[in-house]
Design a protein around this motif. Structure first.
Motif, PDB file in Angstrom:
ATOM      1  N   MET A  96       0.829  -1.207   0.000  1.00  0.00           N
ATOM      2  CA  MET A  96       0.000   0.000   0.000  1.00  0.00           C
ATOM      3  C   MET A  96       0.869   1.266   0.000  1.00  0.00           C
ATOM      4  N   TRP A  97       2.010   1.202   0.653  1.00  0.00           N
ATOM      5  CA  TRP A  97       2.936   2.329   0.636  1.00  0.00           C
ATOM      6  C   TRP A  97       3.517   2.526  -0.770  1.00  0.00           C
ATOM      7  N   LEU A  98       3.904   1.401  -1.421  1.00  0.00           N
ATOM      8  CA  LEU A  98       4.493   1.490  -2.749  1.00  0.00           C
ATOM      9  C   LEU A  98       3.466   1.840  -3.828  1.00  0.00           C
ATOM     10  N   ILE A  99       2.312   1.202  -3.786  1.00  0.00           N
ATOM     11  CA  ILE A  99       1.330   1.361  -4.865  1.00  0.00           C
ATOM     12  C   ILE A  99       0.454   2.597  -4.661  1.00  0.00           C
ATOM     13  N   LEU A 100      -0.078   2.767  -3.461  1.00  0.00           N
ATOM     14  CA  LEU A 100      -1.019   3.856  -3.211  1.00  0.00           C
ATOM     15  C   LEU A 100      -0.404   5.062  -2.518  1.00  0.00           C
ATOM     16  N   GLY A 101       0.828   4.927  -2.029  1.00  0.00           N
ATOM     17  CA  GLY A 101       1.466   6.039  -1.331  1.00  0.00           C
ATOM     18  C   GLY A 101       0.839   6.313   0.031  1.00  0.00           C
ATOM     19  N   THR A 102       0.312   5.290   0.674  1.00  0.00           N
ATOM     20  CA  THR A 102      -0.345   5.443   1.969  1.00  0.00           C
ATOM     21  C   THR A 102       0.667   5.855   3.028  1.00  0.00           C
ATOM     22  N   ARG A 103       0.267   6.775   3.879  1.00  0.00           N
ATOM     23  CA  ARG A 103       1.099   7.219   5.004  1.00  0.00           C
ATOM     24  C   ARG A 103       0.610   6.522   6.264  1.00  0.00           C
ATOM     25  N   TYR A 104       1.530   6.053   7.068  1.00  0.00           N
ATOM     26  CA  TYR A 104       1.187   5.354   8.305  1.00  0.00           C
ATOM     27  C   TYR A 104       1.684   6.136   9.508  1.00  0.00           C
ATOM     28  N   SER A 105       0.959   6.007  10.618  1.00  0.00           N
ATOM     29  CA  SER A 105       1.354   6.672  11.856  1.00  0.00           C
ATOM     30  C   SER A 105       2.325   5.779  12.630  1.00  0.00           C
ATOM     31  N   LEU A 106       2.921   6.352  13.661  1.00  0.00           N
ATOM     32  CA  LEU A 106       3.828   5.566  14.504  1.00  0.00           C
ATOM     33  C   LEU A 106       3.085   4.423  15.191  1.00  0.00           C
ATOM     34  N   TRP A 107       1.822   4.644  15.557  1.00  0.00           N
ATOM     35  CA  TRP A 107       1.043   3.580  16.196  1.00  0.00           C
ATOM     36  C   TRP A 107       0.817   2.411  15.245  1.00  0.00           C
ATOM     37  N   GLN A 108       0.615   2.686  13.962  1.00  0.00           N
ATOM     38  CA  GLN A 108       0.441   1.615  12.989  1.00  0.00           C
ATOM     39  C   GLN A 108       1.739   0.834  12.809  1.00  0.00           C
ATOM     40  N   PHE A 109       2.870   1.545  12.782  1.00  0.00           N
ATOM     41  CA  PHE A 109       4.157   0.849  12.719  1.00  0.00           C
ATOM     42  C   PHE A 109       4.401   0.038  13.990  1.00  0.00           C
ATOM     43  N   PHE A 110       3.994   0.580  15.131  1.00  0.00           N
ATOM     44  CA  PHE A 110       4.120  -0.151  16.391  1.00  0.00           C
ATOM     45  C   PHE A 110       3.275  -1.421  16.367  1.00  0.00           C
ATOM     46  N   GLY A 111       2.054  -1.325  15.877  1.00  0.00           N
ATOM     47  CA  GLY A 111       1.188  -2.497  15.766  1.00  0.00           C
ATOM     48  C   GLY A 111       1.772  -3.554  14.846  1.00  0.00           C
ATOM     49  N   THR A 112       2.351  -3.108  13.739  1.00  0.00           N
ATOM     50  CA  THR A 112       3.002  -4.044  12.822  1.00  0.00           C
ATOM     51  C   THR A 112       4.218  -4.691  13.479  1.00  0.00           C
ATOM     52  N   ALA A 113       4.961  -3.916  14.239  1.00  0.00           N
ATOM     53  CA  ALA A 113       6.120  -4.473  14.947  1.00  0.00           C
ATOM     54  C   ALA A 113       5.684  -5.522  15.964  1.00  0.00           C
ATOM     55  N   VAL A 114       4.571  -5.280  16.643  1.00  0.00           N
ATOM     56  CA  VAL A 114       4.048  -6.278  17.586  1.00  0.00           C
ATOM     57  C   VAL A 114       3.678  -7.559  16.841  1.00  0.00           C
ATOM     58  N   CYS A 115       3.018  -7.413  15.684  1.00  0.00           N
ATOM     59  CA  CYS A 115       2.663  -8.592  14.879  1.00  0.00           C
ATOM     60  C   CYS A 115       3.908  -9.349  14.421  1.00  0.00           C
ATOM     61  N   LEU A 116       4.916  -8.621  13.980  1.00  0.00           N
ATOM     62  CA  LEU A 116       6.147  -9.279  13.543  1.00  0.00           C
ATOM     63  C   LEU A 116       6.900  -9.899  14.716  1.00  0.00           C
ATOM     64  N   GLY A 117       6.783  -9.291  15.914  1.00  0.00           N
ATOM     65  CA  GLY A 117       7.350  -9.919  17.115  1.00  0.00           C
ATOM     66  C   GLY A 117       6.652 -11.234  17.414  1.00  0.00           C
ATOM     67  N   GLY A 118       5.341 -11.250  17.275  1.00  0.00           N
ATOM     68  CA  GLY A 118       4.592 -12.500  17.436  1.00  0.00           C
ATOM     69  C   GLY A 118       4.992 -13.513  16.386  1.00  0.00           C
ATOM     70  N   LEU A 119       5.235 -13.036  15.176  1.00  0.00           N
ATOM     71  CA  LEU A 119       5.711 -13.913  14.104  1.00  0.00           C
ATOM     72  C   LEU A 119       7.035 -14.554  14.485  1.00  0.00           C
ATOM     73  N   GLY A 120       7.932 -13.764  15.078  1.00  0.00           N
ATOM     74  CA  GLY A 120       9.217 -14.311  15.522  1.00  0.00           C
ATOM     75  C   GLY A 120       9.049 -15.375  16.593  1.00  0.00           C
ATOM     76  N   LEU A 121       8.122 -15.141  17.518  1.00  0.00           N
ATOM     77  CA  LEU A 121       7.873 -16.141  18.560  1.00  0.00           C
ATOM     78  C   LEU A 121       7.296 -17.431  17.985  1.00  0.00           C
ATOM     79  N   VAL A 122       6.382 -17.304  17.023  1.00  0.00           N
ATOM     80  CA  VAL A 122       5.822 -18.497  16.383  1.00  0.00           C
ATOM     81  C   VAL A 122       6.901 -19.212  15.590  1.00  0.00           C
ATOM     82  N   LEU A 123       7.790 -18.443  14.954  1.00  0.00           N
ATOM     83  CA  LEU A 123       8.904 -19.031  14.208  1.00  0.00           C
ATOM     84  C   LEU A 123       9.818 -19.833  15.127  1.00  0.00           C
ATOM     85  N   LEU A 124      10.150 -19.263  16.283  1.00  0.00           N
ATOM     86  CA  LEU A 124      10.975 -19.994  17.251  1.00  0.00           C
ATOM     87  C   LEU A 124      10.260 -21.244  17.752  1.00  0.00           C
TER      88      LEU A 124
END
Length: 171
Positions: free
Chosen positions: A122-150
């Protein structure tokens, strides 16, 4: 203090936690659907498309009923909804099909990448801007992804399937 004044005094807290509570219910239902899909595949049934039938039927009945009740018109032409629906059905088909070739943990790991990839596209195609809270939420999801990976790497040390380097190069 009466009950109604308590609600008025804590309205900000309730407006914050109510959507959080609803999202947890959605996550729980999605986990149940993944578990049911894995169970059906383990029982030998090959029905990836019909596993999503009830989900799509429920969505149609609920949201279609709401639109009819509110007498709302479609926001975009119907064929865009059909195209998006077709793409979504194909994605659900592939996720349910993945349960035949992998463990529920590995499918969940691949499914967790959806949020990050949607943000990137969405950032590349539509040029969507995200807030710090949205990046934080994504980081939490990716942290969960890391835990599931382990968890998947640890569980697949003995036997089972794994999609990641430690398991892929096992002889």
């Amino acid at each position: 203090m009466s009950r109604s004044s308590w609600w008025r005094n804590h309205e900000g807290i309730l407006t914050t936690f109510y959507p959080l509570f609803l999202s947890q219910i959605v996550s729980f239902v999605r986990a149940l659907i993944s578990f049911a899909s894995s169970l059906v595949v383990n029982l030998g049934a090959n029905t990836p498309l019909s596993l999503s039938f009830f989900t799509y039927t429920a969505l149609t009945l609920v949201y279609g009923g709401i639109m009819i009740y509110r007498r709302q018109k479609l926001q975009i032409p119907w064929y865009w909804y059909a195209l998006i629906g077709f793409a979504d059905v194909q994605g659900s088909f592939l996720v349910n099909k993945a349960f035949q070739y992998s463990s529920i943990t590995s499918v969940t790991i691949l499914d967790c990448w959806t949020i990050a990839w949607v943000m990137i596209l969405m950032w590349l195609i539509l040029g969507t801007r995200y807030s710090l809270w949205q990046f934080f939420g994504t980081a939490v999801c990716l942290g969960g992804l890391g835990l599931v990976l382990l968890s998947d790497a640890k569980a697949s040390d003995g036997s089972g399937t794994c999609l990641f380097p430690k398991c892929l190069f096992r002889s």
